[in-house]
Design a protein around this motif. Structure first.
Motif, PDB file in Angstrom:
ATOM      1  N   ARG A   1       0.837  -1.206   0.000  1.00 55.05           N
ATOM      2  CA  ARG A   1       0.000   0.000   0.000  1.00 55.05           C
ATOM      3  C   ARG A   1       0.877   1.263   0.000  1.00 55.05           C
ATOM      4  N   LEU A   2       1.893   1.250   0.840  1.00 51.31           N
ATOM      5  CA  LEU A   2       2.786   2.417   0.933  1.00 51.31           C
ATOM      6  C   LEU A   2       3.596   2.587  -0.345  1.00 51.31           C
ATOM      7  N   SER A   3       4.021   1.472  -0.920  1.00 52.01           N
ATOM      8  CA  SER A   3       4.789   1.527  -2.161  1.00 52.01           C
ATOM      9  C   SER A   3       3.955   2.158  -3.279  1.00 52.01           C
ATOM     10  N   LEU A   4       2.693   1.756  -3.365  1.00 51.08           N
ATOM     11  CA  LEU A   4       1.806   2.321  -4.400  1.00 51.08           C
ATOM     12  C   LEU A   4       1.572   3.807  -4.150  1.00 51.08           C
ATOM     13  N   ARG A   5       1.409   4.177  -2.882  1.00 51.15           N
ATOM     14  CA  ARG A   5       1.178   5.598  -2.582  1.00 51.15           C
ATOM     15  C   ARG A   5       2.431   6.417  -2.903  1.00 51.15           C
ATOM     16  N   ALA A   6       3.606   5.830  -2.648  1.00 50.32           N
ATOM     17  CA  ALA A   6       4.854   6.522  -3.013  1.00 50.32           C
ATOM     18  C   ALA A   6       4.890   6.780  -4.519  1.00 50.32           C
ATOM     19  N   MET A   7       4.513   5.776  -5.308  1.00 50.14           N
ATOM     20  CA  MET A   7       4.502   5.952  -6.767  1.00 50.14           C
ATOM     21  C   MET A   7       3.506   7.029  -7.193  1.00 50.14           C
TER      22      MET A   7
ATOM     23  N   ALA B   1       3.381  13.755 -11.417  1.00 54.77           N
ATOM     24  CA  ALA B   1       3.730  14.976 -12.156  1.00 54.77           C
ATOM     25  C   ALA B   1       5.038  14.846 -12.928  1.00 54.77           C
ATOM     26  N   PHE B   2       5.887  13.892 -12.543  1.00 56.80           N
ATOM     27  CA  PHE B   2       7.208  13.786 -13.183  1.00 56.80           C
ATOM     28  C   PHE B   2       7.216  12.838 -14.378  1.00 56.80           C
ATOM     29  N   GLY B   3       6.098  12.138 -14.618  1.00 58.93           N
ATOM     30  CA  GLY B   3       5.966  11.275 -15.793  1.00 58.93           C
ATOM     31  C   GLY B   3       7.112  10.287 -15.912  1.00 58.93           C
ATOM     32  N   ALA B   4       7.599  10.123 -17.140  1.00 57.43           N
ATOM     33  CA  ALA B   4       8.597   9.091 -17.428  1.00 57.43           C
ATOM     34  C   ALA B   4       9.931   9.384 -16.748  1.00 57.43           C
ATOM     35  N   ARG B   5      10.177  10.670 -16.395  1.00 55.87           N
ATOM     36  CA  ARG B   5      11.453  11.000 -15.756  1.00 55.87           C
ATOM     37  C   ARG B   5      11.622  10.285 -14.425  1.00 55.87           C
ATOM     38  N   ALA B   6      10.483   9.856 -13.820  1.00 54.09           N
ATOM     39  CA  ALA B   6      10.551   9.233 -12.497  1.00 54.09           C
ATOM     40  C   ALA B   6      10.468   7.710 -12.566  1.00 54.09           C
ATOM     41  N   ALA B   7      10.731   7.144 -13.750  1.00 56.20           N
ATOM     42  CA  ALA B   7      10.588   5.683 -13.907  1.00 56.20           C
ATOM     43  C   ALA B   7      11.452   4.925 -12.901  1.00 56.20           C
ATOM     44  N   SER B   8      12.693   5.371 -12.700  1.00 56.51           N
ATOM     45  CA  SER B   8      13.571   4.623 -11.798  1.00 56.51           C
ATOM     46  C   SER B   8      13.098   4.748 -10.348  1.00 56.51           C
ATOM     47  N   LEU B   9      12.533   5.894  -9.994  1.00 54.10           N
ATOM     48  CA  LEU B   9      12.017   6.043  -8.625  1.00 54.10           C
ATOM     49  C   LEU B   9      10.809   5.138  -8.407  1.00 54.10           C
ATOM     50  N   ARG B  10       9.977   4.990  -9.454  1.00 51.83           N
ATOM     51  CA  ARG B  10       8.847   4.057  -9.338  1.00 51.83           C
ATOM     52  C   ARG B  10       9.359   2.629  -9.174  1.00 51.83           C
ATOM     53  N   ALA B  11      10.328   2.272  -9.990  1.00 51.33           N
ATOM     54  CA  ALA B  11      10.879   0.911  -9.904  1.00 51.33           C
ATOM     55  C   ALA B  11      11.494   0.671  -8.520  1.00 51.33           C
ATOM     56  N   LEU B  12      12.114   1.707  -7.949  1.00 51.79           N
ATOM     57  CA  LEU B  12      12.710   1.572  -6.620  1.00 51.79           C
ATOM     58  C   LEU B  12      11.632   1.310  -5.566  1.00 51.79           C
ATOM     59  N   ALA B  13      10.496   2.014  -5.700  1.00 50.81           N
ATOM     60  CA  ALA B  13       9.404   1.817  -4.734  1.00 50.81           C
ATOM     61  C   ALA B  13       8.875   0.393  -4.814  1.00 50.81           C
ATOM     62  N   GLN B  14       8.889  -0.185  -6.017  1.00 57.58           N
ATOM     63  CA  GLN B  14       8.462  -1.572  -6.165  1.00 57.58           C
ATOM     64  C   GLN B  14       9.521  -2.515  -5.580  1.00 57.58           C
ATOM     65  N   TYR B  15      10.779  -2.193  -5.873  1.00 60.42           N
ATOM     66  CA  TYR B  15      11.885  -3.048  -5.422  1.00 60.42           C
ATOM     67  C   TYR B  15      11.953  -3.168  -3.902  1.00 60.42           C
ATOM     68  N   VAL B  16      11.791  -2.051  -3.191  1.00 57.76           N
ATOM     69  CA  VAL B  16      12.011  -2.111  -1.728  1.00 57.76           C
ATOM     70  C   VAL B  16      11.044  -3.066  -1.037  1.00 57.76           C
ATOM     71  N   VAL B  17       9.870  -3.298  -1.619  1.00 59.34           N
ATOM     72  CA  VAL B  17       8.939  -4.222  -0.964  1.00 59.34           C
ATOM     73  C   VAL B  17       9.055  -5.642  -1.516  1.00 59.34           C
ATOM     74  N   GLU B  18       9.880  -5.839  -2.563  1.00 59.99           N
ATOM     75  CA  GLU B  18      10.008  -7.176  -3.136  1.00 59.99           C
ATOM     76  C   GLU B  18      11.393  -7.795  -2.917  1.00 59.99           C
ATOM     77  N   ARG B  19      12.341  -7.007  -2.409  1.00 62.71           N
ATOM     78  CA  ARG B  19      13.711  -7.475  -2.257  1.00 62.71           C
ATOM     79  C   ARG B  19      13.786  -8.651  -1.291  1.00 62.71           C
ATOM     80  N   ARG B  20      14.849  -9.432  -1.438  1.00 67.73           N
ATOM     81  CA  ARG B  20      15.066 -10.585  -0.570  1.00 67.73           C
ATOM     82  C   ARG B  20      16.189 -10.322   0.439  1.00 67.73           C
ATOM     83  N   ASN B  21      16.804  -9.145   0.388  1.00 68.24           N
ATOM     84  CA  ASN B  21      17.835  -8.809   1.375  1.00 68.24           C
ATOM     85  C   ASN B  21      17.990  -7.301   1.478  1.00 68.24           C
TER      86      ASN B  21
END
Lengths: 307, 307
Positions: free
Chosen positions: B276-282, B287-307
């Motif tokens: 839920r928090l990851s989605l809200r972060a995204m 407003a930043f559109g495609a420029r924020a693609a890596s930040l979106r991917a990071l928000a997904q990564y932090v909740v899926e990482r294994r370490n």
């Protein structure tokens, strides 16, 4: 210099004691206002930070800031903030130095050291947060309206207190325990461990006061010699004074097998060295005339103090 | 989110892994250049500082600085200096947290923690000097030509890491061991202990990039939710992963009797909260559109990482 005490010396010693006492109180009040108690579970951290910084100490570093700042007409409230900040930085170093893994000292300024009054974890964290607070206060707009002055203060404090300054000197000190260091290495050790922060305190007053390059160089030389004189006198006191007089453990250097000015020069030689440095510190102040009277008295005081 | 993996998710996860790896290497090189080995008795201090900061870590905080800075077109070399600085600040906190008087942890990033590799005194001093270096780097003219930007960075880092931020959170954490904290206090604990520095890292990129007030607010909201999502996921990992996977001791929270998101919400509930928090972060990045693609991917990564 105690051989030829004149009426004017006595007058200036009395004036210094009064001036130091007034500054110490103003610095104490400034720290008190900058570290207000807080509610919540983290209140104990602020309590430990306040315990470590309030209620004691000569405030020599803070006094240096305010007296040098006054020579150059800097704002007095700004100088008190910078003075409070350097005293917090100094307090953080004492709290960490006293820890069991470092000097393992139970007594500081006649009271239990911070890790004895609280516990080790809180002492580590209080020291950490005091360092942070010192930088935060310098960077704040209330310290000076010009951001260039504030970053100059942050840079100078970081250089004086980090790996190339105070902490680096502390490491040389620890590594030197139990083995004989030659005089030039003892000089370098103290120039870093205690000298850098004392020199910074003087220079910070000059930065706040927009001193000219030549005036800054004079203050730099004064701070350098004052710091060394202070440390040489400290070694003499550690070897000759009682714990009661010092308000901290006495005879620590010899017990730790440290090379000191006293072990290298003897007590009389160290006293002579302290006097020589004190006089040279005063010589650096010639250009400031009567405006530097309190700084001259301070240079005399550091080599004559009993604690 | 692992329920519905799309081809685009896999592509962005691969792109993120590559981008994180490249940034981590550039940050590593920047730290290496900022902490060169030195001769002399204090060399062991620099060795300990380098040991604590180099050769490991995902560099998530540093990555946040560089990616947010890039959105606003900030100078890449400046961003790397700020990234190196926040990683030094983070490393100092880990070195002190691992000390026997604190978490007493022998393992960090799969290697002996700093006080095990050196000794306690050197770990305390290396942590101290790393904090100093972080502020020194920010205040240096090489970080940004404008002193107002540099003091803004110093102030933001001090607020995020001191008594009202990271260290304050650490105290609440210590005080909470062995007793049940309600969810709102656990949220506050983590907002301070880990959240404040992650949020700072995002904001530092916006400060360097002269972001508008509304853009800074969006980045602030992103950093806040990312930091909480990261911590919730961390609690899940601590409860479910092995020490080998983590590169640090597992199951520490339960052993220390700490209230965590997992103890309060259960493992499934904590996973849901992290998503839920990851989605809200995204959502904050719209407003930043495609420029924020890596930040979106990071928000997904932090909740899926294994370490």
């Amino acid at each position: 210099m105690s051989d030829n005490i004149t009426a004017s010396d006595i007058a200036s010693a009395k004036a210094l004691a009064q001036s130091l006492g007034q500054a110490a109180q103003a610095i104490e009040e400034t720290i008190d206002a900058l570290l207000p108690p807080v509610p919540g579970d983290e209140s104990v951290l602020i309590d430990a930070m306040r315990y470590a910084t309030l209620g004691g100490g000569k405030r020599m570093r803070g006094y240096l800031v305010t007296e040098v700042a006054a020579i150059f007409g800097a704002d007095a409230a700004s100088a008190l903030r910078v003075a409070a900040s350097v005293e917090m930085l100094h307090a953080y170093s004492l709290v960490h130095d006293d820890l069991p893994a470092m000097d393992d000292d139970d007594l500081r300024r006649g009271r239990p050291s911070t890790h004895r009054q609280f516990d080790e974890a809180m002492a580590i964290l209080a020291g950490d947060a005091l360092q942070t607070s010192a930088f935060e206060i310098l960077a704040d707009g209330a310290t000076d309206p010009d951001p260039a002055i504030r970053v100059a203060l942050v840079t100078a404090l970081a250089q004086a207190s980090g790996a190339a300054g105070m902490v680096g000197g502390q490491v040389i000190d620890i590594r030197g325990e139990g083995r004989a260091l030659p005089l030039d290495q003892v000089r370098r050790l103290h120039a870093l461990k205690t000298g850098a922060l004392i020199r910074y305190a003087a220079e910070a007053g000059a930065i706040l006061g927009r001193a000219s390059a030549s005036d800054r160089a004079a203050i730099h030389a004064y701070g350098r010699d004052l710091g060394t004189a202070f440390q040489v006198a400290d070694d003499v006191l550690d070897a000759t004074a009682s714990a009661e007089e010092l308000g901290k453990t006495a005879g620590k250097d010899e017990a730790a097998g440290k090379s000191t000015y006293v072990s290298l020069l003897g007590i009389d030689g160290a006293r002579e060295e302290a006097r020589r440095l004190s006089l040279r510190a005063m010589d650096s102040l010639t250009a400031f005339g009567a405006r530097a009277a309190s700084l001259r008295a301070l240079a005399q005081y550091v080599v004559e103090r009993r604690n």
